[in-house]
Design an enzyme around this catalytic site. Structure first.
Site, PDB file in Angstrom:
ATOM      1  N   ASP A  49       0.898  -1.075  -0.070  1.00 25.51           N
ATOM      2  CA  ASP A  49      -0.006  -0.060   0.028  1.00 25.51           C
ATOM      3  C   ASP A  49       0.721   1.299   0.064  1.00 25.51           C
ATOM      4  OD1 ASP A  49      -2.779   0.947   0.539  1.00 25.51           O
ATOM      5  OD2 ASP A  49      -1.455   2.300   1.958  1.00 25.51           O
ATOM      6  N   TYR A  54       2.671   9.680   0.349  1.00 24.99           N
ATOM      7  CA  TYR A  54       3.719   9.217   1.467  1.00 24.99           C
ATOM      8  C   TYR A  54       5.274   9.513   0.950  1.00 24.99           C
ATOM      9  CZ  TYR A  54      -0.529   6.481   2.998  1.00 24.99           C
ATOM     10  OH  TYR A  54      -1.685   6.185   3.338  1.00 24.99           O
ATOM     11  N   HIS A 114      -7.841   9.397  -2.252  1.00 26.32           N
ATOM     12  CA  HIS A 114      -7.219   9.303  -0.644  1.00 26.32           C
ATOM     13  C   HIS A 114      -8.261   9.886   0.393  1.00 26.32           C
ATOM     14  CE1 HIS A 114      -3.276   9.156   1.274  1.00 26.32           C
ATOM     15  NE2 HIS A 114      -4.128   8.735   2.245  1.00 26.32           N
ATOM     16  N   SER A 160     -11.105   6.132  -0.171  1.00 23.86           N
ATOM     17  CA  SER A 160     -10.550   5.895   1.403  1.00 23.86           C
ATOM     18  C   SER A 160     -10.941   7.104   2.059  1.00 23.86           C
ATOM     19  CB  SER A 160      -9.208   6.033   1.094  1.00 23.86           C
ATOM     20  OG  SER A 160      -8.488   5.999   2.406  1.00 23.86           O
ATOM     21  N   ASN A 161     -11.287   6.874   3.263  1.00 23.30           N
ATOM     22  CA  ASN A 161     -11.789   7.734   4.288  1.00 23.30           C
ATOM     23  C   ASN A 161     -13.388   8.265   3.936  1.00 23.30           C
ATOM     24  OD1 ASN A 161      -9.525   7.937   5.982  1.00 23.30           O
ATOM     25  ND2 ASN A 161      -8.660   8.582   4.221  1.00 23.30           N
ATOM     26  N   SER A 209      -3.956   1.810   9.579  1.00 19.73           N
ATOM     27  CA  SER A 209      -3.751   1.907  11.108  1.00 19.73           C
ATOM     28  C   SER A 209      -4.224   0.817  11.719  1.00 19.73           C
ATOM     29  CB  SER A 209      -4.426   3.426  11.613  1.00 19.73           C
ATOM     30  OG  SER A 209      -3.777   3.609  12.691  1.00 19.73           O
ATOM     31  N   GLY A 212      -3.262   1.078  15.463  1.00 22.48           N
ATOM     32  CA  GLY A 212      -3.342   2.340  15.949  1.00 22.48           C
ATOM     33  C   GLY A 212      -2.304   3.029  15.623  1.00 22.48           C
ATOM     34  N   SER A 259       5.552  -1.612   8.704  1.00 18.82           N
ATOM     35  CA  SER A 259       6.641  -1.703   9.295  1.00 18.82           C
ATOM     36  C   SER A 259       7.856  -1.756   8.441  1.00 18.82           C
ATOM     37  CB  SER A 259       6.714  -3.124  10.320  1.00 18.82           C
ATOM     38  OG  SER A 259       8.034  -3.152  10.987  1.00 18.82           O
TER      39      SER A 259
END
Ligand SMILES: NC(=O)c1ccc[n+]([C@@H]2O[C@H](COP(=O)([O-])OP(=O)(O)OC[C@H]3O[C@@H](n4cnc5c(N)ncnc54)[C@H](OP(=O)(O)O)[C@@H]3O)[C@@H](O)[C@H]2O)c1
Length: 317
Positions: A49, A54, A114, A160-161, A209, A212, A259
């Site tokens: 993703d 970003y 987005h 998204s969102n 997330s 979180g 990560s």
């Protein structure tokens, strides 16, 4: 919507792997991304993703191309998502062409709007000025997204969102319905209403997330540090991150943990061969619900289409 093992099937017929590597980071660095993508491919990730915002598209594309050349994986086996920036609603076709140039790919698997926000300029993690908001016309943005798909630049399009109300509005005029809504989702923000709506209309939900966003300027450690999550992790002999990701999978969504650490990348993928109990689900379902990223930066009383956070989320907050 079908969930088959490690993938879900989108309303386009395409297969979306249920674990995707997130790539939002404060300091993007080509070497970190290459190490992360290689480590992820080695343990079995097939879904990546990114977003124009970003700054990870170029390094992600480079790392993937080098994996294709080394025959670690082939292009058809990976699923790449990128997103339209808030400053690019006028021309999604030009935006995706730029993304494809960055990614050095001929197509992406999924292209998302987005945010339901249109801006003149935007710099990540800096406040948005009143004069930067522009009038929003999602219908015309969506027509541009549909064109991207018709031109073969992306295999699927989505949002998204978007609240369930915003998806419902879009469905009234969409020639191509959205395949995905990518939203914040974790045990402290479970998105029940949106998921019910999306399930009913064959729209896949992806969780951003999913941990979180601990240790990031935009997130919080309160989800991963929740004592119930810790207790469940101890009971199963798993980590707290694994419990949260497994919970997401068992809700029928795909999860996008970020990560850049090889050990944690591997840890986050070890979530397929065990399960939570009905009692775990019952307890998690009772956790206090509080969205971490409310989107205050997109709200003002003068120039934004949303005067309040409640308006941004259509009361679904
Ligand atoms: N559509 C949108 O508006 C939107 C918004 C935000 C994010 N996203 C996407 O969703 C992805 C995930 O969201 P996110 O990055 O905000 O949050 P996240 O994946 O919930 O959390 C990332 C944070 O958790 C740490 N972490 C990862 N695995 C861990 C583990 N096993 N144990 C403890 N800590 C761990 C990471 O640090 P290390 O790197 O050091 O491991 C990083 O600080 C993003 O990267 C992006 O691709 C989309």
């Amino acid at each position: 919507m079908a969930i088959v093992g490690r993938i879900a099937v989108l309303n386009t017929g395409a297969r979306i792997p249920l674990i995707g590597l997130g790539t939002a980071a404060v300091n993007q660095n080509e070497k970190d991304i290459k190490v992360a993508v290689t480590a992820a491919l080695q343990v079995g990730y097939k879904h990546f993703d990114t977003a124009r915002l970003y700054g990870s598209e170029h390094a992600l594309g480079k790392a993937l191309n080098s994996a294709f050349q080394n025959r670690l994986v082939s292009r058809e086996d990976v699923f790449v998502t990128t997103k339209l920036k808030n400053t690019e609603h006028d021309d999604p076709v030009a935006a995706i062409k730029d993304s494809l140039m960055n990614l050095q790919q001929e197509y992406v698997d999924l292209f998302l709007i987005h945010w339901p926000i249109k801006l003149r300029t935007e710099i990540p993690l800096t406040p948005i000025k009143e004069e930067d908001f522009l009038p929003l016309d999602i219908r015309s943005t969506w027509q541009g997204m549909e064109q991207c798909m018709e031109m073969g630049l992306t295999k699927a399009i989505g949002v998204s969102n978007f609240s369930s109300k915003k998806v419902e509005d879009l469905m009234k005029y969409a020639k191509i319905p959205p395949a995905v809504d990518q939203v914040e989702m974790h045990p402290h923000w479970q998105q029940k209403k949106l998921r019910d709506y999306c399930n009913k209309h064959n729209i896949h939900v992806s969780a951003w997330s999913p941990l979180g966003s601990p240790n990031t300027p935009w997130g919080s450690n309160r989800v991963i540090d929740n004592p119930l999550i810790q207790e469940i992790a101890q009971k199963h002999g798993k980590t707290r991150a694994q419990v949260m990701l497994r919970w997401g999978l068992e809700q029928g969504v795909s999860v996008l943990p970020k990560s850049y650490n090889a050990g944690r990348i591997s840890e986050n993928f070890q979530v397929f061969d065990w399960s939570l109990t009905p009692d775990d689900h019952d307890k998690i379902s009772k956790l206090e619900q509080r969205k971490i990223q409310q989107g205050e930066q997109f709200v003002n009383s003068t120039t934004s289409p949303y005067k309040t956070v409640e308006e941004l989320w259509d009361g679904e907050i």
